[in-house]
Design an enzyme around this catalytic site. Structure first.
Site: not given
Length: 280
Positions: A46-48
């Site tokens: 979903s996020e990095t």
């Protein structure tokens, strides 16, 4: 091509694999925007996040946050996960709190025992949700016209709108049609019934980002930070409460919300799952 220190952590859980995973790349100042975006798309999380030297002298570090589709000025689980990774890698804050620099400016983070919490940033969009958007959300969630009892924009940089249902099981039963909600970030919340469901949490939440590589988020700091300002502002929640999120995905996220005076803090546990290097 060069090597970078790397961690993958699990946020909003004390147990690995039960929270929301986050990839963290250290020393990323030399990476281009395109390379960051490409790696974030490749991880399919979903996020990095990418940790860089701060530009503001008051900040301990700077972070850039990417989804599989775009860059975000702020997000909650990447804030806590990046802070945990930075501290674990030997980062030493300037003061008692940790100060993160990101797209929305400076974000305060503090230690709460074994957990971390961030100060909820101000909403950049609030108020009622437009009728045409509500119609899309209703169709996308497959809900009857009277199932949504409240709705509000709760956007603190991630674009969230939130709807409230009457019953926790309604939230868990949702099978969204993401084609109806493309371009929207939709949070759904309902209260727990303490007699039937216990007191481990007070609300059940799900978070949908239709069109993203991860169309449902397992445990969401930015959404819960935005919803906390809505719920507390309207007297719909106590000053301290716990959110359950991710159950429908096999997770067990727990997000803690505490109002202290005029400040709302959103926190939880973080554990490290992978620690090593990557080549980009």
């Amino acid at each position: 091509m060069r090597s970078f220190d790397f961690k993958q952590v699990d946020v909003f859980s004390q147990i690995a694999l039960k929270g929301n995973p986050l990839a963290v790349v250290f020393g990323a100042d030399s990476l281009s925007d395109e390379r960051m975006a490409a790696f974030a798309a490749w991880t399919n999380l979903s996020e990095t996040t990418f940790i860089l030297e701060p530009r503001d002298p008051r900040a301990d570090y700077r972070v850039r946050i990417f989804t599989t589709l775009n860059e975000l000025p702020f997000a909650g689980h990447p804030t806590l996960g990046s802070c945990h990774a930075w501290l674990e890698a030997g980062g030493t804050p300037i003061g008692d709190e940790i100060i993160q620099e990101c797209g929305v400016g400076l974000v305060r983070i503090r230690r709460e025992g074994k957990e971390l919490a961030f100060l909820a940033p101000p909403l950049i969009r609030t108020g009622p949700v437009e009728s045409e958007i509500m119609a899309r959300v209703q169709r996308g969630l497959g809900l009857a016209s009277d199932a949504i009892v409240r709705a509000q924009w709760v956007d603190n940089g991630a674009g969230w709108l939130a709807v409230m249902l009457r019953d926790r099981q309604q939230v868990l039963n949702l099978q969204p049609d993401h084609a109806q909600m493309l371009g929207l970030a939709v949070g759904v919340i309902a209260p727990w019934d303490p007699e039937r469901e216990g007191d481990e949490a007070q609300f059940e939440v799900r978070a949908f980002i239709s069109g993203d590589g991860m169309p449902e988020d397992p445990a969401t700091g930015s959404l819960n930070a935005g919803m906390a300002q809505w719920l507390l502002g309207e007297g719909l929640a106590p000053d301290s409460y716990t959110v359950s999120q991710g159950l429908s995905m096999g997770r067990a996220g727990r997000i803690r919300v505490n109002r202290l005076g005029d400040e709302i803090w959103v926190g939880g546990a973080v554990v490290t799952c992978i620690d090593g290097q990557l080549t980009l």
